[in-house]
Scaffold this active site. Structure first.
Site, PDB file in Angstrom:
ATOM      1  N   LYS A 169      -5.722 -56.017  12.064  1.00 21.68           N
ATOM      2  CA  LYS A 169      -6.974 -56.655  11.668  1.00 21.68           C
ATOM      3  C   LYS A 169      -7.213 -57.844  12.600  1.00 21.68           C
ATOM      4  CE  LYS A 169      -8.890 -60.166   9.455  1.00 21.68           C
ATOM      5  NZ  LYS A 169     -10.001 -60.307  10.301  1.00 21.68           N
ATOM      6  N   GLU A 244       3.020 -66.968  12.433  1.00 21.48           N
ATOM      7  CA  GLU A 244       2.915 -67.835  13.617  1.00 21.48           C
ATOM      8  C   GLU A 244       1.728 -68.746  13.358  1.00 21.48           C
ATOM      9  OE1 GLU A 244       4.974 -67.959  15.988  1.00 21.48           O
ATOM     10  OE2 GLU A 244       6.085 -66.107  15.720  1.00 21.48           O
ATOM     11  N   CYS A 278      -2.410 -72.905  19.950  1.00 24.58           N
ATOM     12  CA  CYS A 278      -1.433 -73.404  18.985  1.00 24.58           C
ATOM     13  C   CYS A 278      -0.350 -74.222  19.681  1.00 24.58           C
ATOM     14  CB  CYS A 278      -0.812 -72.239  18.232  1.00 24.58           C
ATOM     15  SG  CYS A 278      -0.143 -70.997  19.349  1.00 24.58           S
ATOM     16  N   GLU A 378      -4.190 -80.618  13.306  1.00 26.37           N
ATOM     17  CA  GLU A 378      -4.515 -79.752  14.438  1.00 26.37           C
ATOM     18  C   GLU A 378      -6.030 -79.755  14.649  1.00 26.37           C
ATOM     19  OE1 GLU A 378      -4.041 -75.504  13.950  1.00 26.37           O
ATOM     20  OE2 GLU A 378      -2.888 -75.441  15.814  1.00 26.37           O
TER      21      GLU A 378
END
Ligand code: NAD
Length: 471
Positions: A169, A244, A278, A378
């Protein structure tokens, strides 16, 4: 305008049961570029069924058969490398420099996994027992938009190496990229059902993958918030999960480095993938007494970094993927100013002449306190925080004072000293003197950056269930 109205199930491109249409907007021009028909719950169930059927046979395949398959896929991806790069630049505005590197990583993933598999023993002796490592089953692979096909290749190369089948997906924003990678897998002639692609929304397709008992493991890359939703949902059927997740990676510049080399590299690391990475090195830790010098080099470097059309080979920073992401970055720049950090370069608004797309100004805050939100959260855009430290011990404490633990970076002219500092940092990967990658070394996070590892042997074992046979 492109129309993506097929999904890939059981070896065929088919019309989805879902009928919802999503418009894809070009992040560089702000114009509509494509329409995608989104898959729904029924499509997801059909894909899971196909993968389950395929697993019966594929789980019994030999190592040599899987190596042959991986080699075939790799050769098709090599042939389509330019298409993979171009669609990535177009669809989400990744710079040509970055997207070319990602397409190469996709090929490297297969090369590295083939080598790992050649040296991997699925049957071993432990104590006085036999150990069999058998494929976990059907894997649900849920992917973000920021390096879509790169992540798909990392995960699918490993799933296939293990003898697992998969339902992928991708992000609904990566439909055009997904189309090309699905064509690659199709052209490689995989047996039907081993790999299926279902592009749809997270709360529809992703939620069904999380809930459905036909999925044995989820391999997820994305935000920590969604990772937690998936992990909670997955536990009902005791699915295995690898997550992750996000990061806020520290980059420690020790006092013995040549700043003229280390700071431009640090800026590149912070603005990796226009800051939408990331692993981006978004906290730059520098000695107090070098702060002024660092500020001058950082400002010069950023002013020379070209923000603009991602198709141009010299562009260092492209647009943000979406208007939403643009607004998120603007919000954090505002927060940084309100928190009292010193704006060194950049700031709110769009760069001149780039008003049509989702462009932001490459921004550096200095004199940042690690407790500030811009240092803890973040941002996922080209916004760097320079944080001064007192001594090595202080630098390590600041580096570890974060909820995340994905990557870290250390620069020193003394390799042993850098290694000693690296050993103290709680992160899954620490790069010394550069922004480095290794397709065989484990990748994954400590703390809220995730669970499990990808790449090489560690990655492969995540797709295998150990079975001890005692005689
Ligand atoms: P996201 O978490 O919003 O979405 C990731 C995927 O999850 C998408 O396919 C989305 O549709 C799906 N999803 C959303 N809601 C879901 C639900 N309820 N159930 C199941 N699936 C759902 O992330 P994003 O905005 O696409 O990507 C950016 C994030 O990804 C950042 O936080 C970044 O740090 C992280 N990321 C991590 C890594 C890593 O390897 N650690 C790499 C790249 C990006």
């Amino acid at each position: 305008m492109k129309v993506i109205n097929k999904i890939y199930i059981n070896g065929e491109f088919i019309t989805p049961n879902g009928t919802e249409i999503l418009e894809l907007i070009n992040p560089t021009s702000g114009q509509k570029m494509a329409e995608v028909t989104l898959a729904d719950k029924v499509d997801t169930q059909n894909a899971i069924h196909a993968a389950r059927m395929a697993f019966k046979t594929f789980s019994k395949s030999t190592k040599d058969e899987r190596i042959t398959l991986l080699e075939k896929i790799r050769s098709v991806i090599i042939k389509r490398q330019k298409d993979l790069t171009d669609v990535m630049v177009e669809e989400y505005g990744g710079t040509y420099q970055f997207c070319s590197m990602v397409s190469q990583f996709a090929i490297d993933d297969f090369t590295a996994m083939i080598e790992t598999l050649k040296n991997f023993d699925f049957e071993r002796t432990i104590g006085h027992s036999k150990l069999r490592l058998q494929p976990k089953g059907v894997v649900g692979i849920i992917i973000p938009w920021n390096m879509s096909n790169g992540f798909i290749c990392t995960k699918l190369s490993t799933a296939i190496a293990a003898g697992c089948t998969a339902v992928v997906k991708p992000s609904e924003m990566s439909a055009q990229q997904t189309q090309i990678i699905a064509e690659c897998f199709h052209e490689a002639g995989l047996p039907k059902g081993i790999v299926n692609f279902v592009t749809g929304m997270g709360d529809v397709v992703g939620a069904e993958i999380t809930r459905n008992p036909g999925i044995d493991k989820i391999a997820f890359t994305g935000s920590t918030a969604v990772g937690k939703i998936i992990a909670k949902g997955a536990v009902d059927t005791m699915k295995r999960v690898t997550l992750e997740l996000g990061g806020k990676s520290p980059n420690i510049i020790l006092d013995d480095v040549d700043l003229e080399t280390a700071i431009p590299t640090a800026i590149m690391g912070a603005f990796l993938n226009s800051g939408q990475a990331c692993a981006a090195a978004t906290r730059l830790l520098v000695p107090y007494d070098k702060l002024e010098q660092v500020n001058v080099i950082a400002k010069n470097t950023v002013e020379k970094t070209k923000v603009g059309d991602p198709k141009n080979e010299d562009t260092g920073i492209g647009p943000m993927v979406s208007k939403k992401q643009f607004e998120r970055v603007q919000e954090y720049i505002k927060i940084g100013l309100e928190e009292g950090a010193t704006l060194l370069v950049g700031g709110p608004g769009k760069p001149e002449g780039l008003e049509a797309g989702n462009f932001v100004k490459a921004t550096v805050f200095t004199n940042v306190k690690n407790s500030m939100r811009i240092a803890q959260e973040e941002i996922f855009g080209p916004v760097l925080s320079i944080i001064p430290y007192k001594d090595e011990e202080d630098a390590i404490a600041i580096a570890n004072d974060t909820a995340y633990g994905l990557c870290a970076y250390v620069s020193s002219s003394d390799q042993e000293r850098a290694y000693r500092v690296a050993a103290e940092i709680d992160a899954g990967r620490v790069c010394i003197n550069g922004i480095l990658h290794d397709s065989k070394a484990p990748f994954g996070g400590f703390k809220q950056s995730g669970i499990g590892r990808e790449y090489g042997e560690f990655g492969l074992e995540e797709y295998l269930e150990p079975k001890a046979i005692l005689e």
